[in-house]
Design a protein around this motif. Sequence first.
Motif, PDB file in Angstrom:
ATOM      1  N   ILE A 157       0.721  -1.263  -0.098  1.00 27.44           N
ATOM      2  CA  ILE A 157      -0.011  -0.081   0.113  1.00 27.44           C
ATOM      3  C   ILE A 157       0.979   1.292  -0.022  1.00 27.44           C
ATOM      4  O   ILE A 157       0.580   2.269  -0.630  1.00 27.44           O
ATOM      5  N   ALA A 158       1.858   1.142   0.904  1.00 26.41           N
ATOM      6  CA  ALA A 158       2.888   2.442   0.823  1.00 26.41           C
ATOM      7  C   ALA A 158       3.522   2.740  -0.533  1.00 26.41           C
ATOM      8  O   ALA A 158       3.404   3.858  -0.844  1.00 26.41           O
ATOM      9  N   SER A 159       3.679   1.788  -1.145  1.00 25.88           N
ATOM     10  CA  SER A 159       4.450   1.796  -2.656  1.00 25.88           C
ATOM     11  C   SER A 159       3.492   2.524  -3.387  1.00 25.88           C
ATOM     12  O   SER A 159       3.787   3.443  -4.045  1.00 25.88           O
ATOM     13  N   LEU A 160       2.183   2.282  -3.418  1.00 25.86           N
ATOM     14  CA  LEU A 160       1.273   2.551  -4.340  1.00 25.86           C
ATOM     15  C   LEU A 160       1.043   4.100  -3.997  1.00 25.86           C
ATOM     16  O   LEU A 160       0.849   4.983  -4.923  1.00 25.86           O
ATOM     17  N   ILE A 161       0.998   4.409  -2.837  1.00 28.80           N
ATOM     18  CA  ILE A 161       0.598   5.780  -2.349  1.00 28.80           C
ATOM     19  C   ILE A 161       1.835   6.832  -2.666  1.00 28.80           C
ATOM     20  O   ILE A 161       1.619   7.852  -3.366  1.00 28.80           O
ATOM     21  N   LEU A 162       3.130   6.368  -2.189  1.00 24.67           N
ATOM     22  CA  LEU A 162       4.292   6.958  -2.491  1.00 24.67           C
ATOM     23  C   LEU A 162       4.711   7.207  -4.116  1.00 24.67           C
ATOM     24  O   LEU A 162       5.333   8.194  -4.420  1.00 24.67           O
ATOM     25  N   ARG A 163       4.536   6.230  -4.900  1.00 23.88           N
ATOM     26  CA  ARG A 163       4.662   6.412  -6.304  1.00 23.88           C
ATOM     27  C   ARG A 163       3.574   7.299  -6.830  1.00 23.88           C
ATOM     28  O   ARG A 163       4.013   8.168  -7.747  1.00 23.88           O
ATOM     29  N   ASP A 164       2.462   7.526  -6.507  1.00 20.45           N
ATOM     30  CA  ASP A 164       1.499   8.248  -7.129  1.00 20.45           C
ATOM     31  C   ASP A 164       1.735   9.808  -6.407  1.00 20.45           C
ATOM     32  O   ASP A 164       1.479  10.501  -7.029  1.00 20.45           O
ATOM     33  N   PHE A 165       2.028   9.798  -5.289  1.00 18.82           N
ATOM     34  CA  PHE A 165       2.702  11.021  -4.707  1.00 18.82           C
ATOM     35  C   PHE A 165       3.730  11.764  -5.569  1.00 18.82           C
ATOM     36  O   PHE A 165       3.600  12.868  -5.849  1.00 18.82           O
ATOM     37  N   CYS A 166       4.720  10.741  -5.883  1.00 26.02           N
ATOM     38  CA  CYS A 166       5.866  11.581  -6.656  1.00 26.02           C
ATOM     39  C   CYS A 166       5.152  11.690  -8.001  1.00 26.02           C
ATOM     40  O   CYS A 166       5.838  12.825  -8.661  1.00 26.02           O
ATOM     41  N   SER A 167       4.417  11.067  -8.718  1.00 25.36           N
ATOM     42  CA  SER A 167       3.731  11.418 -10.140  1.00 25.36           C
ATOM     43  C   SER A 167       2.999  12.564  -9.848  1.00 25.36           C
ATOM     44  O   SER A 167       3.098  13.298 -10.890  1.00 25.36           O
ATOM     45  N   LEU A 168       2.245  12.607  -8.765  1.00 28.49           N
ATOM     46  CA  LEU A 168       1.537  14.111  -8.763  1.00 28.49           C
ATOM     47  C   LEU A 168       2.441  15.201  -8.675  1.00 28.49           C
ATOM     48  O   LEU A 168       1.978  16.333  -9.275  1.00 28.49           O
ATOM     49  N   VAL A 169       3.317  15.296  -7.690  1.00 27.44           N
ATOM     50  CA  VAL A 169       4.409  16.221  -7.537  1.00 27.44           C
ATOM     51  C   VAL A 169       5.176  16.687  -9.132  1.00 27.44           C
ATOM     52  O   VAL A 169       5.197  17.758  -9.384  1.00 27.44           O
ATOM     53  N   ASN A 170       5.429  15.618  -9.769  1.00 28.75           N
ATOM     54  CA  ASN A 170       5.939  15.889 -10.966  1.00 28.75           C
ATOM     55  C   ASN A 170       5.108  16.417 -11.941  1.00 28.75           C
ATOM     56  O   ASN A 170       5.610  17.432 -12.750  1.00 28.75           O
ATOM     57  N   SER A 171       3.855  15.794 -12.114  1.00 32.41           N
ATOM     58  CA  SER A 171       2.783  16.467 -12.909  1.00 32.41           C
ATOM     59  C   SER A 171       2.520  17.907 -12.633  1.00 32.41           C
ATOM     60  O   SER A 171       2.094  18.571 -13.697  1.00 32.41           O
ATOM     61  N   ARG A 172       2.546  18.255 -11.523  1.00 33.38           N
ATOM     62  CA  ARG A 172       1.996  19.721 -11.047  1.00 33.38           C
ATOM     63  C   ARG A 172       3.236  20.729 -10.956  1.00 33.38           C
ATOM     64  O   ARG A 172       3.056  22.012 -11.261  1.00 33.38           O
ATOM     65  N   LEU A 173       4.313  20.107 -10.425  1.00 35.49           N
ATOM     66  CA  LEU A 173       5.259  20.952 -10.256  1.00 35.49           C
ATOM     67  C   LEU A 173       6.528  20.690 -11.051  1.00 35.49           C
ATOM     68  O   LEU A 173       7.683  21.464 -10.810  1.00 35.49           O
ATOM     69  N   ASN A 174       6.436  19.817 -11.792  1.00 35.35           N
ATOM     70  CA  ASN A 174       7.560  19.294 -12.769  1.00 35.35           C
ATOM     71  C   ASN A 174       8.901  19.072 -12.226  1.00 35.35           C
ATOM     72  O   ASN A 174       8.991  18.595 -10.793  1.00 35.35           O
ATOM     73  N   LYS A 175      10.005  19.077 -12.801  1.00 37.25           N
ATOM     74  CA  LYS A 175      11.405  18.494 -12.056  1.00 37.25           C
ATOM     75  C   LYS A 175      11.678  19.433 -10.935  1.00 37.25           C
ATOM     76  O   LYS A 175      12.373  18.943  -9.814  1.00 37.25           O
ATOM     77  N   VAL A 176      11.408  20.689 -10.949  1.00 35.05           N
ATOM     78  CA  VAL A 176      11.841  21.772  -9.484  1.00 35.05           C
ATOM     79  C   VAL A 176      11.062  21.179  -8.384  1.00 35.05           C
ATOM     80  O   VAL A 176      11.676  20.782  -7.348  1.00 35.05           O
ATOM     81  N   GLY A 177       9.773  20.734  -8.317  1.00 38.13           N
ATOM     82  CA  GLY A 177       9.264  20.285  -7.448  1.00 38.13           C
ATOM     83  C   GLY A 177       9.575  18.819  -6.999  1.00 38.13           C
ATOM     84  O   GLY A 177       9.774  18.473  -5.659  1.00 38.13           O
ATOM     85  N   LEU A 178       9.893  17.875  -7.932  1.00 39.61           N
ATOM     86  CA  LEU A 178      10.050  16.652  -7.631  1.00 39.61           C
ATOM     87  C   LEU A 178      11.483  16.490  -6.989  1.00 39.61           C
ATOM     88  O   LEU A 178      11.844  15.526  -6.332  1.00 39.61           O
TER      89      LEU A 178
END
Length: 687
Positions: A264-285
């Motif tokens: 479960i933690a993997s699903l949450i955190l992978r999606d968290f990183c994807s969300l950061v990348n999609s909204r804030l691009n490389k700077v955010g990630l």
Amino acid sequence: MSDTPRRWTQEDPWNFRRVGSFGLFSSADSTPIEFIQTTFTIEELGSISLAREIAPDELDFELLMQRDIDEERANGALRQYLNPDSHDTIFFPPLLLACVPTDKDVLEEDYPDEDWDSSKDGRLVRKWAGLLQMEFFTSDSDDSFYDLQCPSADFRQRIDLNSVRASFKLADKHGKGVKLITIDGQHRFFALSHMPELKRKAIRNLVVPTCILFSTSATSAARTYKSMSLPNVPKTFRKIFVDVNSKALPVGTHTNLLLNDTNIASLILRDFCSLVNSRLNKVGLSSVEWNIKSAKDARILTRRYSICSIGILERALEECFDDTKTKDFDLMSRLLNVEEAEIQENLKYAADNPENPDISWKSFSVSQRPIILEQARSGIVELLYRLFFQSKPYGTIYEHYKESLAELESKGEGNEDKASNHLMAFNTITNFGDPRLGDPDYSIISELGRKEKNWRDKNVSSIVGHALFQRAVILVLKEVLKSLDYLSIRNAGFGLCYILERAMDPQRKLLENGSSYLRESVWRVTGSIVNRDNTRKQIARLLLGTLGNREEANATASALELPEDKFDGAVERLMDLGQQQIQAYWRDYNKGMQTYFKRTYATSGSLSQKQIREFQDHELAQRKEKEDEKKGIIKSSDLKKPFDAAVSLHLADFIEETELELKDVLRLEGHVVSSDQDEEDEQEGEE
């Protein structure tokens, strides 16, 4: 190229054969290692041996070559991995086998001298005295061929790398031969070869990738030809074993976490990183540590400019919500936003096993995964994004970091000296790398990290970058959900962000190093954090302790966006939660200070020699009293505990002043803990 048909025919005296691709691994002056990439079926695994099945030579080959087989692990976790309950994808990396000569199960030091025969049309045959033979297709063409040098003579032959046939005389207990010994993948091999008959059908179609290694320079003729001392077979494969199993760096914990689809933690955190990348691009990630290679560093912040780490968050989520540890399935369901009856029905319908449809932290089906992910995305994933990129204090930290990177990029695009170094630094950070010592961008990135940390320490708090604090924040979320059992994860997130913002107000300085009520409970006297798991709980208790004030509880209830009929009850529950938490904090703090004083009074610079001697006398008297109790001379009810009494009396004024300080920071009325509460504190070691 010869017109000879390109297919192999059977020849004796060999009792085992493999066809595969040939390779040679050598660099600079290293001893060449030849290898064949091939496959084994399940039925052919009986041709492979464990190193413990051959006798050690004088160099103790068995001890150095073979790790102990953890049969429980192989029979448990690995066997379960091979026989999953769902349609998950599984794969093993290749087994690494060493081809070693033996005589009646005793390892021999060298291969027999090698013989080359290229007289056959279109083929090269290499033999080692009836123990081993390799056959290659040859050609004068340059296409797809390799110039092979004989290790023991001045012979060269152009061979086809893509097709080699190796023939082996596998040894038995009665004579000479070779054994194929596992030097990497022992547990995988053990699990495969010891699968019970009833479960072997689960792996009947499995083909095992394999790499067979040969030490063809370990011959007397090769040493004579090269006029040098070449390592024998045990030394060669011992070195490879050590390199593979000890020195080779494992795949980073973050990589394993992000690639895991059964957690479960993997699903949450992978999606968290994807969300950061999609909204804030490389700077955010780039402000999230998600690609740390070292397992040791995966659960701390290693870069001064980082905001959070998926390793820290994984641990925080698991210790608070993993139902296999907490035994609280409902709490996990609320975290995942799947508690509604309709969603539970969808999860049951998607289950691979109708008799056991419930999801767990580390157990759910492939069909259930998208349902879990969709619900988590709108709940805990959004909460984590809001927490670290929008709410205070982390949102403020990110905005400053973003400005610093923009300034770095601007310098890199300018015409000033070393502009290219600044651009290189910007690219290194936003491409999620770390500079190497001596690179032009190393000092620039180091200075950026130093400035970011100094700014955070001055304008926010130095504690926000500690793993224990970030784990404490997730613990606060858990306690809020438990206190208001009807609260959704979305609304609980609003409350969490508000609690954090109010508690970490720079004017309040709730967790500022130097405060008396934090001494040896959160911060050491030396200025370092108290690195114990109980520190996580103490930090969470202080954050929640702000709710003990009615005004704070009322404002937090408003942030939760509750229905009107729930509001007043929520305020009372939040106040109760805050008061209970601060009482627990004060109880542990009080006992902790007494323990600390007892441990350090003899070297305290604040006590006179006379006072130190008095405490030592009290300590000896209490120790004698305890011994008399054990002997039955006095009853436990008659113990006077003179040392404890003397310490409590000495600390009384300090404790009273500290309590007033804490009450002032939290804006509480009355005593923070009643005098009749005396629960045992937790004894926990360093993290």
